[in-house]
Design an enzyme around this catalytic site. Sequence first.
Site, PDB file in Angstrom:
ATOM      1  N   CYS A  84       0.830  -1.209   0.000  1.00 37.26           N
ATOM      2  CA  CYS A  84       0.000   0.000   0.000  1.00 37.26           C
ATOM      3  C   CYS A  84       0.865   1.260   0.000  1.00 37.26           C
ATOM      4  O   CYS A  84       1.720   1.443   0.873  1.00 37.26           O
ATOM      5  CB  CYS A  84      -0.910  -0.022   1.224  1.00 37.26           C
ATOM      6  SG  CYS A  84      -1.858   1.489   1.471  1.00 37.26           S
ATOM      7  N   CYS A 120       0.502   3.207   3.270  1.00 35.06           N
ATOM      8  CA  CYS A 120       1.241   2.580   4.373  1.00 35.06           C
ATOM      9  C   CYS A 120       2.734   2.898   4.254  1.00 35.06           C
ATOM     10  O   CYS A 120       3.408   3.105   5.264  1.00 35.06           O
ATOM     11  CB  CYS A 120       1.006   1.070   4.388  1.00 35.06           C
ATOM     12  SG  CYS A 120      -0.648   0.589   4.946  1.00 35.06           S
ATOM     13  N   ASP A 141      -1.735  16.452  -1.544  1.00 28.16           N
ATOM     14  CA  ASP A 141      -1.894  15.580  -2.704  1.00 28.16           C
ATOM     15  C   ASP A 141      -0.856  15.968  -3.757  1.00 28.16           C
ATOM     16  O   ASP A 141      -0.616  17.157  -3.985  1.00 28.16           O
ATOM     17  CB  ASP A 141      -3.310  15.734  -3.273  1.00 28.16           C
ATOM     18  CG  ASP A 141      -3.673  14.645  -4.253  1.00 28.16           C
ATOM     19  OD1 ASP A 141      -3.063  14.610  -5.347  1.00 28.16           O
ATOM     20  OD2 ASP A 141      -4.557  13.836  -3.951  1.00 28.16           O
ATOM     21  N   HIS A 168      -3.962   0.524   8.457  1.00 29.03           N
ATOM     22  CA  HIS A 168      -4.533   0.202   7.154  1.00 29.03           C
ATOM     23  C   HIS A 168      -5.948  -0.358   7.279  1.00 29.03           C
ATOM     24  O   HIS A 168      -6.162  -1.383   7.915  1.00 29.03           O
ATOM     25  CB  HIS A 168      -3.653  -0.817   6.414  1.00 29.03           C
ATOM     26  CG  HIS A 168      -4.148  -1.106   5.043  1.00 29.03           C
ATOM     27  ND1 HIS A 168      -3.761  -0.374   3.950  1.00 29.03           N
ATOM     28  CD2 HIS A 168      -5.014  -2.044   4.593  1.00 29.03           C
ATOM     29  CE1 HIS A 168      -4.363  -0.850   2.878  1.00 29.03           C
ATOM     30  NE2 HIS A 168      -5.142  -1.869   3.245  1.00 29.03           N
ATOM     31  N   ASN A 190     -14.171   8.134  -1.052  1.00 32.75           N
ATOM     32  CA  ASN A 190     -14.735   7.121  -1.946  1.00 32.75           C
ATOM     33  C   ASN A 190     -14.587   5.740  -1.318  1.00 32.75           C
ATOM     34  O   ASN A 190     -13.561   5.426  -0.736  1.00 32.75           O
ATOM     35  CB  ASN A 190     -14.003   7.121  -3.292  1.00 32.75           C
ATOM     36  CG  ASN A 190     -14.058   8.464  -3.979  1.00 32.75           C
ATOM     37  OD1 ASN A 190     -15.086   9.113  -4.008  1.00 32.75           O
ATOM     38  ND2 ASN A 190     -12.944   8.897  -4.529  1.00 32.75           N
ATOM     39  N   GLY A 195     -14.969   5.360  -7.493  1.00 31.38           N
ATOM     40  CA  GLY A 195     -13.779   6.113  -7.841  1.00 31.38           C
ATOM     41  C   GLY A 195     -12.596   5.884  -6.929  1.00 31.38           C
ATOM     42  O   GLY A 195     -11.570   6.551  -7.081  1.00 31.38           O
ATOM     43  N   HIS A 220      -6.715   2.179   0.734  1.00 28.66           N
ATOM     44  CA  HIS A 220      -6.420   2.544   2.121  1.00 28.66           C
ATOM     45  C   HIS A 220      -7.336   3.737   2.341  1.00 28.66           C
ATOM     46  O   HIS A 220      -7.219   4.739   1.632  1.00 28.66           O
ATOM     47  CB  HIS A 220      -4.945   2.950   2.251  1.00 28.66           C
ATOM     48  CG  HIS A 220      -4.521   3.319   3.642  1.00 28.66           C
ATOM     49  ND1 HIS A 220      -3.434   2.725   4.229  1.00 28.66           N
ATOM     50  CD2 HIS A 220      -5.002   4.219   4.547  1.00 28.66           C
ATOM     51  CE1 HIS A 220      -3.247   3.252   5.440  1.00 28.66           C
ATOM     52  NE2 HIS A 220      -4.194   4.163   5.644  1.00 28.66           N
ATOM     53  N   HIS A 227      -9.143   6.995   2.811  1.00 30.22           N
ATOM     54  CA  HIS A 227      -8.612   8.348   2.838  1.00 30.22           C
ATOM     55  C   HIS A 227      -9.704   9.339   2.470  1.00 30.22           C
ATOM     56  O   HIS A 227     -10.659   9.005   1.796  1.00 30.22           O
ATOM     57  CB  HIS A 227      -7.405   8.497   1.903  1.00 30.22           C
ATOM     58  CG  HIS A 227      -7.698   8.184   0.470  1.00 30.22           C
ATOM     59  ND1 HIS A 227      -7.849   6.887   0.002  1.00 30.22           N
ATOM     60  CD2 HIS A 227      -7.856   8.996  -0.606  1.00 30.22           C
ATOM     61  CE1 HIS A 227      -8.086   6.914  -1.301  1.00 30.22           C
ATOM     62  NE2 HIS A 227      -8.104   8.190  -1.690  1.00 30.22           N
ATOM     63  N   HIS A 261     -10.271  13.424   1.045  1.00 26.96           N
ATOM     64  CA  HIS A 261      -9.692  14.584   0.372  1.00 26.96           C
ATOM     65  C   HIS A 261     -10.328  15.831   0.985  1.00 26.96           C
ATOM     66  O   HIS A 261     -11.557  15.957   0.995  1.00 26.96           O
ATOM     67  CB  HIS A 261     -10.013  14.565  -1.123  1.00 26.96           C
ATOM     68  CG  HIS A 261      -9.514  13.358  -1.841  1.00 26.96           C
ATOM     69  ND1 HIS A 261      -8.382  13.398  -2.629  1.00 26.96           N
ATOM     70  CD2 HIS A 261      -9.993  12.098  -1.909  1.00 26.96           C
ATOM     71  CE1 HIS A 261      -8.194  12.191  -3.165  1.00 26.96           C
ATOM     72  NE2 HIS A 261      -9.157  11.390  -2.743  1.00 26.96           N
TER      73      HIS A 261
END
Length: 117
Positions: free
Chosen positions: A6, A9, A32, A48, A89, A95, A100, A102, A104
């Site tokens: 990952c 990770c 990002d 994770h 997502n 999408g 893992h 997350h 945005h």
Amino acid sequence: MTDTDCIFCKIVAGDIPSTKVLETERVLAFRDLHPKAPTHVLVIPKAHYANIAELTAADPGLAGEVLAATAAIAESEGIAETGWNLLGNTGAEAGQTIFHVHFHVLGGKSFEPLLAA
């Protein structure tokens, strides 16, 4: 709990560099690499979990810490007053490309509404 394949990770472990915005014992936030807005920060649990559903079922407290971090980031990035988007997502059809969990944090510009009221 980590996944050696990952990318997130690997970022948590320090094997891949990132521009950290916020770090706690259990949460990491970083910029990002391909921002979609002037402010675009990714917020992840250090442990994770593949997606939102998995995280909330396994550790609701950590899910709350991640969510609280998103609001703290909006404040520290100066977008709390003007408005910001939070995007998460779950699943490929939605999408999700990195499995893992997350979120945005996006801001610093106007966005078109995703759904009509």
